[in-house]
Design a protein around this motif. Structure first.
Motif, PDB file in Angstrom:
ATOM      1  N   ILE A 263      -0.515  -9.813 -18.556  1.00  0.00           N
ATOM      2  CA  ILE A 263       0.087  -9.108 -17.432  1.00  0.00           C
ATOM      3  C   ILE A 263      -0.774  -9.455 -16.225  1.00  0.00           C
ATOM      4  O   ILE A 263      -1.960  -9.124 -16.187  1.00  0.00           O
ATOM      5  CB  ILE A 263       0.089  -7.585 -17.632  1.00  0.00           C
ATOM      6  N   TYR A 272       4.722 -11.118 -16.042  1.00  0.00           N
ATOM      7  CA  TYR A 272       4.459 -11.053 -17.478  1.00  0.00           C
ATOM      8  C   TYR A 272       4.566 -12.478 -18.012  1.00  0.00           C
ATOM      9  O   TYR A 272       5.584 -13.156 -17.788  1.00  0.00           O
ATOM     10  CB  TYR A 272       5.471 -10.159 -18.182  1.00  0.00           C
ATOM     11  N   LYS A 301       9.210 -12.607 -15.436  1.00  0.00           N
ATOM     12  CA  LYS A 301       8.769 -12.874 -16.810  1.00  0.00           C
ATOM     13  C   LYS A 301       8.917 -14.367 -17.063  1.00  0.00           C
ATOM     14  O   LYS A 301       9.960 -14.949 -16.755  1.00  0.00           O
ATOM     15  CB  LYS A 301       9.610 -12.069 -17.807  1.00  0.00           C
TER      16      LYS A 301
END
Length: 328
Positions: A263, A272, A301
């Motif tokens: 993270i 992420y 992400k």
């Protein structure tokens, strides 16, 4: 060196005072700039390469390296050299000769470990960092386990059970406090960096099973020898330090029983990130994507890997080539 408003001081050894302790002694206002070994982009620059983008016949933009004579070099080959030799700046003077690089890294290891940590340990009796054998074994263990969940207690157990320390020469295995003191010294000397686990749902840091990363992959290869087949953890190590260079605070993510490698958080951004060698196999794709799919928020992400496969995005998760990521 003094010129204008700048005073520059170069010290020969950190044995008396490690860099991490400077703030205790410096008075007044100051700004600390922590230096890391070269990034991959800086490594290419130091080796005399420039990177340019071009239109791939298959579609999309690709990158290539060009030396000062205009010759093209495969970026993957240069990345393998970066993995093997690391990013210590003086390596640019060796011509990437294996023997010269080994001598350079041996000098760095001797200066930091033998002189800075052990000599300092003798001066600061309360730390008692005086056992050169134990220190080296802990360094070897941490180097061999970059990216693995590790506890202080498990290090002591492994050192004994794998014969790295002979119990016959010792009345008992090293105490947890002793191993902890040695690891603290390695962290303070910036050879290893520790990363904590963060519970994404509970929004709190966990006290157990963090990970350690070594500051330079060249130093790791110097200590353990270069080994094929460990690309995943080495790539994870490289991505971790790239995130630090870009100003992120980095933690391991835990969500239910699954783990997100990183993270990465800073004031204006959050990501992420999963890191893996390849995303071609269906089981690997499932393993890497499923923790990211569980995260309920909408921050970026991505999966960083050497071989992305044909699909570059899935469920809003970007799948990025590692070299492209490092050269962003």
């Amino acid at each position: 060196y003094s010129k204008g408003k700048y005073d520059i001081y170069v010290t020969g050894s950190n044995a008396f005072l490690l860099s991490s302790e400077l703030s205790t002694y410096l008075s007044g206002r100051y700004v600390e700039v922590k230096m890391l070994p070269l990034s991959f982009a800086e490594f290419l620059d130091f080796q005399g390469y420039t990177v340019e983008s071009y239109q791939s016949p298959a579609g999309g933009q690709r990158k290539r390296a060009i030396d000062k004579q205009g010759q093209m070099m495969d970026l993957r080959e240069l990345f393998q050299a970066y993995i093997r030799f690391g990013g210590m700046p003086a390596i640019s003077e060796t011509g990437l000769d294996q023997k010269k690089v080994h001598m350079l890294l041996d000098g760095i290891y001797s200066a930091v470990v033998v002189r800075d940590i052990l000599e300092r340990g003798r001066r600061k009796e309360q730390r008692a960092i005086t056992d050169a054998l134990l220190l080296r074994k802990i360094i070897l263990f941490l180097s061999d386990n970059i990216g693995n969940n590790t506890s202080i207690r498990s290090i002591g157990n492994t050192l004994v059970t794998e014969g790295l320390l002979e119990e016959g020469n010792r009345k008992s295995k090293p105490a947890v406090q002793t191993i902890s003191a040695y690891i603290d010294a390695l962290l303070e000397s910036y050879i290893f960096y520790e990363i904590k686990r963060f519970d994404i749902k509970g929004k709190e840091y966990l006290k157990t099973l963090g990970k350690y990363y070594i500051v330079d992959t060249g130093l790791r290869n110097y200590l353990l020898g270069y080994r094929e087949g460990d690309t995943g953890h080495i790539l994870e190590n490289i991505v971790y330090f790239e995130l630090l260079r870009r100003g992120y605070d980095v933690a391991i993510g835990k969500i239910d029983k699954k783990e997100v490698d990183f993270i990465a958080t800073r004031a204006d951004d959050k990501k992420y990130i999963q890191v893996t060698e390849a995303m071609n196999a269906p089981e690997t794709r499932e393993r890497e994507l499923s923790p990211l799919q569980k995260i309920p928020d909408n921050y970026e992400k991505l999966v960083v890997c050497m071989d992305t496969g044909l699909q570059q995005e899935q469920d809003g998760i970007r799948i990025v080539n590692a070299i492209d990521f490092l050269l962003e």
